[in-house]
Design a protein around this motif. Sequence first.
Motif, PDB file in Angstrom:
ATOM      1  N   ASP A 382       2.497   9.379   4.182  1.00 40.32           N
ATOM      2  CA  ASP A 382       2.893   8.378   3.175  1.00 40.32           C
ATOM      3  C   ASP A 382       2.089   7.126   3.254  1.00 40.32           C
ATOM      4  OD1 ASP A 382       5.739   8.090   1.853  1.00 40.32           O
ATOM      5  OD2 ASP A 382       5.018   5.907   2.158  1.00 40.32           O
ATOM      6  N   LEU A 383       1.847   6.514   4.159  1.00 41.70           N
ATOM      7  CA  LEU A 383       1.040   5.265   4.327  1.00 41.70           C
ATOM      8  C   LEU A 383      -0.286   5.616   3.551  1.00 41.70           C
ATOM      9  CD1 LEU A 383       1.956   3.871   7.543  1.00 41.70           C
ATOM     10  CD2 LEU A 383       2.734   3.077   5.574  1.00 41.70           C
ATOM     11  N   GLY A 384      -0.990   6.662   3.964  1.00 41.25           N
ATOM     12  CA  GLY A 384      -2.314   7.175   3.576  1.00 41.25           C
ATOM     13  C   GLY A 384      -2.346   7.332   2.120  1.00 41.25           C
ATOM     14  N   TYR A 385      -1.446   8.147   1.445  1.00 41.83           N
ATOM     15  CA  TYR A 385      -1.133   8.227   0.064  1.00 41.83           C
ATOM     16  C   TYR A 385      -1.049   7.029  -0.646  1.00 41.83           C
ATOM     17  CZ  TYR A 385       0.707   9.781  -4.263  1.00 41.83           C
ATOM     18  OH  TYR A 385       1.022   9.959  -5.669  1.00 41.83           O
ATOM     19  N   TYR A 386      -0.338   5.913  -0.235  1.00 39.34           N
ATOM     20  CA  TYR A 386       0.012   4.734  -0.836  1.00 39.34           C
ATOM     21  C   TYR A 386      -1.077   3.984  -0.858  1.00 39.34           C
ATOM     22  CZ  TYR A 386       2.434   0.372  -1.721  1.00 39.34           C
ATOM     23  OH  TYR A 386       2.943  -0.918  -1.989  1.00 39.34           O
ATOM     24  N   VAL A 387      -1.990   3.756   0.008  1.00 43.31           N
ATOM     25  CA  VAL A 387      -3.277   3.084   0.020  1.00 43.31           C
ATOM     26  C   VAL A 387      -4.149   3.556  -0.727  1.00 43.31           C
ATOM     27  CG1 VAL A 387      -5.326   2.752   1.592  1.00 43.31           C
ATOM     28  CG2 VAL A 387      -2.970   2.159   2.532  1.00 43.31           C
ATOM     29  N   LYS A 388      -4.177   5.040  -1.082  1.00 39.86           N
ATOM     30  CA  LYS A 388      -5.145   5.838  -2.038  1.00 39.86           C
ATOM     31  C   LYS A 388      -4.714   5.470  -3.387  1.00 39.86           C
ATOM     32  CE  LYS A 388      -7.569  10.231  -2.454  1.00 39.86           C
ATOM     33  NZ  LYS A 388      -7.558  11.357  -1.915  1.00 39.86           N
ATOM     34  N   SER A 389      -3.451   5.638  -3.588  1.00 44.16           N
ATOM     35  CA  SER A 389      -3.188   5.606  -4.964  1.00 44.16           C
ATOM     36  C   SER A 389      -3.028   4.315  -5.737  1.00 44.16           C
ATOM     37  CB  SER A 389      -1.541   6.340  -5.240  1.00 44.16           C
ATOM     38  OG  SER A 389      -0.885   5.592  -4.260  1.00 44.16           O
ATOM     39  N   LEU A 390      -2.805   3.398  -4.860  1.00 45.80           N
ATOM     40  CA  LEU A 390      -3.163   2.077  -5.281  1.00 45.80           C
ATOM     41  C   LEU A 390      -4.409   1.414  -5.049  1.00 45.80           C
ATOM     42  CD1 LEU A 390       0.482   0.680  -4.611  1.00 45.80           C
ATOM     43  CD2 LEU A 390      -0.486   1.952  -6.811  1.00 45.80           C
ATOM     44  N   LEU A 392      -5.631   0.329  -1.918  1.00 44.93           N
ATOM     45  CA  LEU A 392      -5.392  -0.769  -1.258  1.00 44.93           C
ATOM     46  C   LEU A 392      -6.604  -0.739  -0.069  1.00 44.93           C
ATOM     47  CD1 LEU A 392      -1.518  -0.756  -1.185  1.00 44.93           C
ATOM     48  CD2 LEU A 392      -2.920  -2.145  -2.396  1.00 44.93           C
ATOM     49  N   ASP A 393      -6.510  -1.830   0.649  1.00 43.43           N
ATOM     50  CA  ASP A 393      -7.179  -2.017   1.858  1.00 43.43           C
ATOM     51  C   ASP A 393      -7.003  -1.125   3.048  1.00 43.43           C
ATOM     52  OD1 ASP A 393      -8.872  -3.178   3.639  1.00 43.43           O
ATOM     53  OD2 ASP A 393      -8.491  -5.222   3.302  1.00 43.43           O
ATOM     54  N   LYS A 394      -7.806  -0.259   3.212  1.00 48.37           N
ATOM     55  CA  LYS A 394      -7.655   0.732   4.416  1.00 48.37           C
ATOM     56  C   LYS A 394      -7.894  -0.026   5.677  1.00 48.37           C
ATOM     57  CE  LYS A 394      -9.486   4.824   2.118  1.00 48.37           C
ATOM     58  NZ  LYS A 394     -10.677   6.067   2.178  1.00 48.37           N
ATOM     59  N   ASP A 395      -8.694  -1.087   5.907  1.00 49.09           N
ATOM     60  CA  ASP A 395      -8.768  -1.755   7.159  1.00 49.09           C
ATOM     61  C   ASP A 395      -7.538  -2.628   7.406  1.00 49.09           C
ATOM     62  OD1 ASP A 395     -11.174  -1.133   7.690  1.00 49.09           O
ATOM     63  OD2 ASP A 395     -12.296  -2.631   6.385  1.00 49.09           O
ATOM     64  N   LEU A 396      -6.971  -3.071   6.461  1.00 46.25           N
ATOM     65  CA  LEU A 396      -5.606  -3.660   6.293  1.00 46.25           C
ATOM     66  C   LEU A 396      -4.582  -2.821   7.089  1.00 46.25           C
ATOM     67  CD1 LEU A 396      -3.849  -6.184   6.204  1.00 46.25           C
ATOM     68  CD2 LEU A 396      -3.441  -5.717   4.006  1.00 46.25           C
ATOM     69  N   LEU A 397      -4.553  -1.596   6.630  1.00 43.13           N
ATOM     70  CA  LEU A 397      -3.552  -0.475   7.126  1.00 43.13           C
ATOM     71  C   LEU A 397      -3.723  -0.428   8.562  1.00 43.13           C
ATOM     72  CD1 LEU A 397      -1.559   1.749   6.886  1.00 43.13           C
ATOM     73  CD2 LEU A 397      -3.232   3.393   6.079  1.00 43.13           C
ATOM     74  N   LYS A 424       9.875  -0.869  11.378  1.00 44.93           N
ATOM     75  CA  LYS A 424       8.343  -1.312  11.770  1.00 44.93           C
ATOM     76  C   LYS A 424       7.403  -0.617  10.731  1.00 44.93           C
ATOM     77  CE  LYS A 424       7.967  -0.195  16.064  1.00 44.93           C
ATOM     78  NZ  LYS A 424       7.245  -0.326  17.373  1.00 44.93           N
ATOM     79  N   CYS A 425       7.702   0.666  10.478  1.00 43.70           N
ATOM     80  CA  CYS A 425       7.001   1.414   9.313  1.00 43.70           C
ATOM     81  C   CYS A 425       7.018   0.835   7.966  1.00 43.70           C
ATOM     82  CB  CYS A 425       7.192   2.794   9.492  1.00 43.70           C
ATOM     83  SG  CYS A 425       7.037   3.843  11.077  1.00 43.70           S
ATOM     84  N   ALA A 426       8.247   0.434   7.661  1.00 39.19           N
ATOM     85  CA  ALA A 426       8.528   0.090   6.366  1.00 39.19           C
ATOM     86  C   ALA A 426       7.705  -1.380   6.106  1.00 39.19           C
ATOM     87  CB  ALA A 426       9.926  -0.498   6.197  1.00 39.19           C
ATOM     88  N   PHE A 427       7.716  -2.289   7.130  1.00 38.20           N
ATOM     89  CA  PHE A 427       6.898  -3.685   7.042  1.00 38.20           C
ATOM     90  C   PHE A 427       5.478  -3.147   7.002  1.00 38.20           C
ATOM     91  CE2 PHE A 427      10.667  -6.134   8.685  1.00 38.20           C
ATOM     92  CZ  PHE A 427      10.423  -7.247   7.735  1.00 38.20           C
ATOM     93  N   THR A 428       5.093  -2.298   7.701  1.00 34.54           N
ATOM     94  CA  THR A 428       3.618  -1.822   7.590  1.00 34.54           C
ATOM     95  C   THR A 428       3.359  -1.524   6.027  1.00 34.54           C
ATOM     96  OG1 THR A 428       3.516  -1.112   9.798  1.00 34.54           O
ATOM     97  CG2 THR A 428       1.837  -0.149   8.195  1.00 34.54           C
ATOM     98  N   SER A 433       0.287  -4.758   0.252  1.00 33.44           N
ATOM     99  CA  SER A 433      -0.088  -5.110  -0.889  1.00 33.44           C
ATOM    100  C   SER A 433      -0.303  -6.745  -0.998  1.00 33.44           C
ATOM    101  CB  SER A 433       1.087  -5.030  -2.026  1.00 33.44           C
ATOM    102  OG  SER A 433       2.378  -5.559  -1.625  1.00 33.44           O
ATOM    103  N   LYS A 434      -0.514  -7.248   0.343  1.00 37.88           N
ATOM    104  CA  LYS A 434      -0.990  -8.683   0.532  1.00 37.88           C
ATOM    105  C   LYS A 434       0.361  -9.543  -0.355  1.00 37.88           C
ATOM    106  CE  LYS A 434      -5.555  -7.768   1.521  1.00 37.88           C
ATOM    107  NZ  LYS A 434      -7.121  -7.878   1.002  1.00 37.88           N
ATOM    108  N   PRO A 435       1.361  -9.413  -0.087  1.00 42.78           N
ATOM    109  CA  PRO A 435       2.346 -10.204  -1.089  1.00 42.78           C
ATOM    110  C   PRO A 435       2.314 -11.764  -0.788  1.00 42.78           C
ATOM    111  CG  PRO A 435       3.610  -9.181   0.628  1.00 42.78           C
ATOM    112  CD  PRO A 435       2.200  -8.542   0.739  1.00 42.78           C
ATOM    113  N   LYS A 436       2.854 -12.589  -1.925  1.00 38.00           N
ATOM    114  CA  LYS A 436       2.741 -13.934  -1.704  1.00 38.00           C
ATOM    115  C   LYS A 436       4.275 -14.376  -1.401  1.00 38.00           C
ATOM    116  CE  LYS A 436       1.344 -18.318  -3.822  1.00 38.00           C
ATOM    117  NZ  LYS A 436       0.718 -18.743  -5.240  1.00 38.00           N
ATOM    118  N   ILE A 437       5.195 -13.148  -1.859  1.00 39.27           N
ATOM    119  CA  ILE A 437       6.613 -13.643  -1.687  1.00 39.27           C
ATOM    120  C   ILE A 437       7.064 -12.312  -1.201  1.00 39.27           C
ATOM    121  CG2 ILE A 437       8.722 -14.134  -3.050  1.00 39.27           C
ATOM    122  CD1 ILE A 437       7.253 -15.171  -5.345  1.00 39.27           C
TER     123      ILE A 437
END
Length: 546
Positions: A382-390, A392-397, A424-428, A433-437
């Motif tokens: 799930d996390l890998g798909y999320y990073v790839k589809s959007l 996002l930063d793999k190093d951050l993951l 814990k997984c949900a917070f990851t 997305s590096k949210p400000k809020i």
Amino acid sequence: MAFLKAKNLSFRYLDDTFTLSNVNFSLEKGDFCLVVGKTGCGKTTLLRLLKKEITPSGSLKGEVKINGLDLKDYDSNKIVYMFQNPSRQIVSDKVYHEIVFGLEARGIEKEVMEAKLAEIVNYLDINDLLNKHTMELSGGEAQLVSLASLLVLDPEVILLDEASSQLDPLTRKKFLEILKRINQDFGITIILVEHNLEDVLEFTDKVIVLDQGKMLYFGVKDEAIDFLGNNEEYFNFLSKTLQISKHLNLGNLLHLKDVKEALKSKYKNEINFEYEIKDFEKEIIKAEDLYYRYSKKERDVLEKLSLTVYDNEILGFVGGNGVGKTTLLKNLAGIRTFYSGKIEIENKNIKKYKGNSLYKNLIAYLPQDPLTLFLKRTVGEDLGYYVKSLDLDKDLLNRLIKKFRIENLLEMSPYDLSGGELQKCAFTKILLSKPKILLLDEPTKGMDFSLREELKKILLALQKEGATIIIATHDLEFIASIADRVGIMFNGKVLSLTDSHSFFSNSNFYTTVASLASRKLYDKVITVPELVEIAMKNGIKDEKDN
């Protein structure tokens, strides 16, 4: 002969990770047993191994006997299980049908069924809920309905997996008192997995402490209190009254009244407690005259609600189940749409954020049920798909995986995780997305004390980096330790919004143990560390002072 006995109980999941190793304990009929331990230590797995229909897939060794019979031969209808989230347990549209569902499935005659229904509805005092739709129930009401649907089955054993974790403090206390009454009135054996030991230790008979799948301790309550109190890793699992009394050498005091009297008798109050109020100026969210309802036939959940959130603050909302905390967060996140009023985020009308622009480095929302964030077979997939589809930063993951220590969870299904592991997984995921809020709905649900402390450090670090954090929670002790401002939701509005020390010091019910224990002695104290520090700074009274 013991009523329920586990001998050399070991379990290994299909991914070859040991969850339990040589667990041994025995309970008498009518015991109230508390199971505690750090997130991921095997508490939920142990509970599920005691009911054969929900035993997870994997390799099981050892034995469980109930009333002298192997678990597989014991009448499973006499063992009932309550999940952490009642919505996963409720299967019917109406409360009436939900309560009698199990009886209907067993083919019980209608007259007998109605008699049992009448008995349990009156015992739990839920007559006013009987004709409601289950979707309309608050968290506390849903838990009572789930409990009623289990009690009509005449169980001998009730297994509860953090069943009070989604309840507001007052409802939780009532729920625990009902469990106590059921245990004492009917002699039902109760095994309760719980992180929050407030209001439950006093009527516990036995305590199991698990650590990384192994039994660290099993014994009676008083000895368990000494064990936890003398173990640095587990000291903070104790109730706040016990923490205060042990820190300040007041004895093993379970009741708040005794702590207050001992504090007043032993410690001086010559030095006042002082705290700093942060000054925030820049507005980042502004809501004006919000109205929201789920359908035209229903009442407004948000009614003329106005709110200003300042850049870089941590803001907390508390309040009872069903008062609108989640609804407010969803409106601020753009998930729900108010029918009247206005929301501005960074001086821009929320309705002008098109597509996913609101969520690109701006807003992230953690739902009350984090399982809804996961769509794939395993956490890692799930996390890998999320990073790839959007993109996002793999190093951050990779950094977040290490920060939340979820390496061992990546190959697991989200459905097999404990509440704390899932958080814990949900917070990851939401931090990718590096949210400000950050909008967080019950972020500490299912977390043990040590994990809550880790989360606190992470959130404070994010605030230091510039994030604004809004938290809706029932965890008063946590929000008191981290929030800059706190308000209570009632009647569709946010009320009494002020700095956290003033809020908790002025509240009689939605407040902390430290605040109640120190009133008229040390003004505005709201956390255990604050109380311990100011008491020790004042010092112990001389004999002449008494």
